[in-house]
Design a protein around this motif. Structure first.
Motif, PDB file in Angstrom:
ATOM      1  N   SER A   1       0.675  -0.895   0.116  1.00  5.24           N
ATOM      2  CA  SER A   1      -0.258   0.066   0.356  1.00  5.24           C
ATOM      3  C   SER A   1       0.867   1.388   0.052  1.00  5.24           C
ATOM      4  N   PHE A   2       2.136   0.963   1.176  1.00  6.81           N
ATOM      5  CA  PHE A   2       2.857   2.705   0.530  1.00  6.81           C
ATOM      6  C   PHE A   2       3.277   3.026  -0.792  1.00  6.81           C
ATOM      7  N   LEU A   3       3.765   1.900  -1.503  1.00  6.09           N
ATOM      8  CA  LEU A   3       4.363   1.094  -2.702  1.00  6.09           C
ATOM      9  C   LEU A   3       3.540   2.340  -3.483  1.00  6.09           C
TER      10      LEU A   3
ATOM     11  N   THR B   1      15.881  -0.781  -0.189  1.00  7.54           N
ATOM     12  CA  THR B   1      16.596  -0.448  -1.805  1.00  7.54           C
ATOM     13  C   THR B   1      15.585  -0.146  -3.201  1.00  7.54           C
ATOM     14  N   GLN B   2      14.140  -0.569  -2.417  1.00  8.38           N
ATOM     15  CA  GLN B   2      13.810  -0.131  -4.046  1.00  8.38           C
ATOM     16  C   GLN B   2      13.692   1.318  -4.331  1.00  8.38           C
ATOM     17  N   LEU B   3      13.170   2.338  -2.933  1.00  5.50           N
ATOM     18  CA  LEU B   3      13.484   3.826  -2.612  1.00  5.50           C
ATOM     19  C   LEU B   3      14.173   4.366  -3.446  1.00  5.50           C
TER      20      LEU B   3
ATOM     21  N   VAL C   1      13.521   9.056  -9.236  1.00  6.58           N
ATOM     22  CA  VAL C   1      11.904   9.719  -8.498  1.00  6.58           C
ATOM     23  C   VAL C   1      12.028   9.950  -6.816  1.00  6.58           C
ATOM     24  N   THR C   2      12.649   9.017  -6.118  1.00  2.00           N
ATOM     25  CA  THR C   2      12.960   8.728  -4.971  1.00  2.00           C
ATOM     26  C   THR C   2      13.820   8.190  -4.405  1.00  2.00           C
ATOM     27  N   ALA C   3      14.931   8.520  -4.762  1.00  2.00           N
ATOM     28  CA  ALA C   3      16.226   8.087  -4.473  1.00  2.00           C
ATOM     29  C   ALA C   3      16.261   9.171  -2.934  1.00  2.00           C
TER      30      ALA C   3
ATOM     31  N   LEU D   1      21.677   1.619   7.636  1.00  2.00           N
ATOM     32  CA  LEU D   1      22.591   2.503   7.235  1.00  2.00           C
ATOM     33  C   LEU D   1      23.305   3.121   6.123  1.00  2.00           C
ATOM     34  N   ASN D   2      24.042   1.886   5.602  1.00  2.00           N
ATOM     35  CA  ASN D   2      24.902   1.571   3.998  1.00  2.00           C
ATOM     36  C   ASN D   2      23.999   1.316   2.938  1.00  2.00           C
ATOM     37  N   MET D   3      22.373   0.981   3.368  1.00  2.00           N
ATOM     38  CA  MET D   3      21.833   0.751   2.005  1.00  2.00           C
ATOM     39  C   MET D   3      21.052   1.933   1.904  1.00  2.00           C
ATOM     40  N   GLY D   4      21.227   2.930   2.713  1.00  2.00           N
ATOM     41  CA  GLY D   4      21.080   3.864   2.352  1.00  2.00           C
ATOM     42  C   GLY D   4      20.526   4.883   3.144  1.00  2.00           C
ATOM     43  N   ALA D   5      19.801   4.196   4.197  1.00  2.00           N
ATOM     44  CA  ALA D   5      19.094   5.182   5.147  1.00  2.00           C
ATOM     45  C   ALA D   5      19.463   6.447   5.702  1.00  2.00           C
ATOM     46  N   GLU D   6      18.997   7.380   6.390  1.00  2.00           N
ATOM     47  CA  GLU D   6      19.600   8.693   6.352  1.00  2.00           C
ATOM     48  C   GLU D   6      19.254   8.722   7.948  1.00  2.00           C
ATOM     49  N   ASP D   7      18.884   7.795   8.548  1.00  2.00           N
ATOM     50  CA  ASP D   7      18.907   7.272  10.320  1.00  2.00           C
ATOM     51  C   ASP D   7      18.725   6.300  10.544  1.00  2.00           C
ATOM     52  N   TYR D   8      18.639   5.795  12.100  1.00  2.00           N
ATOM     53  CA  TYR D   8      17.784   4.506  12.459  1.00  2.00           C
ATOM     54  C   TYR D   8      17.349   5.032  13.149  1.00  2.00           C
ATOM     55  N   ILE D   9      16.253   4.365  14.378  1.00  2.00           N
ATOM     56  CA  ILE D   9      16.091   5.224  15.985  1.00  2.00           C
ATOM     57  C   ILE D   9      14.953   3.622  15.803  1.00  2.00           C
ATOM     58  N   ALA D  10      15.214   2.596  17.654  1.00  2.00           N
ATOM     59  CA  ALA D  10      14.971   1.482  17.857  1.00  2.00           C
ATOM     60  C   ALA D  10      14.122   1.824  18.926  1.00  2.00           C
ATOM     61  N   LYS D  11      12.659   0.954  18.451  1.00  2.00           N
ATOM     62  CA  LYS D  11      11.522   0.987  19.742  1.00  2.00           C
ATOM     63  C   LYS D  11      12.241   0.387  20.805  1.00  2.00           C
ATOM     64  N   PRO D  12      11.791   1.363  21.716  1.00  2.00           N
ATOM     65  CA  PRO D  12      10.923   1.820  22.082  1.00  2.00           C
ATOM     66  C   PRO D  12      11.238   3.109  22.316  1.00  2.00           C
ATOM     67  N   PHE D  13      11.012   4.055  21.023  1.00  2.00           N
ATOM     68  CA  PHE D  13      11.488   5.663  21.595  1.00  2.00           C
ATOM     69  C   PHE D  13      10.488   6.311  22.000  1.00  2.00           C
TER      70      PHE D  13
END
Length: 224
Positions: free
Chosen positions: A36-38, A65-67, A72-74, A94-106
């Motif tokens: 649904s997101f894509l 990876t798809q983003l 258009v979404t990179a 992070l190595n795959m291109g995410a800008e940040d990472y947050i762990a639950k619970p936050f």
């Protein structure tokens, strides 16, 4: 105008938390699965994505990876979220291109702070492009990409689509378009605008673009 945040999270309680936390400052849309997101990305691109790793269909890494592989979404910043507190998940994201990472619970304050920080960092990167659906205006190269096809456009056509893309899904009055694209001193035949619109429609259609220019009778035009 509020910036748009897409959250991909299958836990309904957490979806409510995201919505409650973010709705005062952002337009927040939550999705329970990657499919649904894509699909939603085809209608509107968000300013930032909060992406859970554990999902019922595609996992977060597959979606990331798809983003990042699509032009258009990179450049959309992605914050990965997971109950996994292991260092390996953070490093992988992070190595795959995410800008940040947050762990639950936050904490909600930490979440909002992370979102704002990543939106600020992304401003310079995204300022080089105007993106609407599959249309990309490359400001640095003065190019138009539609459905991964480089469109050949005159300077006036480029400036016209640039203006329409900046104001996508908003009606622009004819007088505003003339002022912005041709200048205040333009007193030529008003059919000039119609001819340029017709040509842009043709080129978008030939490229197979999802975007089109709608005529608002008696008012002007809008990109939809």
């Amino acid at each position: 105008m509020k910036q748009t945040i897409y959250v991909v999270e299958d836990d309904m309680a957490l979806q409510e938390l995201y919505t409650y936390t973010l709705e005062t400052e952002f337009d927040c849309l939550c999705f329970s699965d990657g499919t649904s997101f894509l699909k939603a990305l085809k209608d509107k691109l968000p300013d930032l994505v909060v992406l859970d790793i554990m999902l019922p269909d595609n996992d977060g890494f597959e979606i990331l990876t798809q983003l990042k592989s699509e032009k258009v979404t990179a450049n959309i910043p992605v914050i990965m979220v997971s109950a996994k507190g292991e260092e390996i998940s953070k490093v992988k994201g992070l190595n795959m291109g995410a800008e940040d990472y947050i762990a639950k619970p936050f904490g909600v304050l930490e979440l909002v702070a992370r979102i704002k920080a990543n939106l600020r960092k992304n401003t310079k990167a995204t300022a080089q492009y105007i993106i609407f659906k599959d249309v990309i205006i490359d400001l640095s190269k003065h190019q138009i990409i539609a459905n991964d096809v480089q469109m050949q456009a005159t300077l006036k056509e480029y400036n016209l689509l640039h203006l329409l893309s900046e104001n996508a899904e908003k009606v622009l009055e004819r007088e505003t378009i003339f002022s912005e694209v041709w200048g205040d001193s333009f007193y030529g035949e008003t059919r000039t605008l119609d001819i340029h619109i017709k040509e842009l429609r043709r080129k978008l259609a030939e490229a197979g673009s999802e975007a089109t220019i709608k005529t608002i009778r008696g008012v002007g035009y809008m990109l939809i």
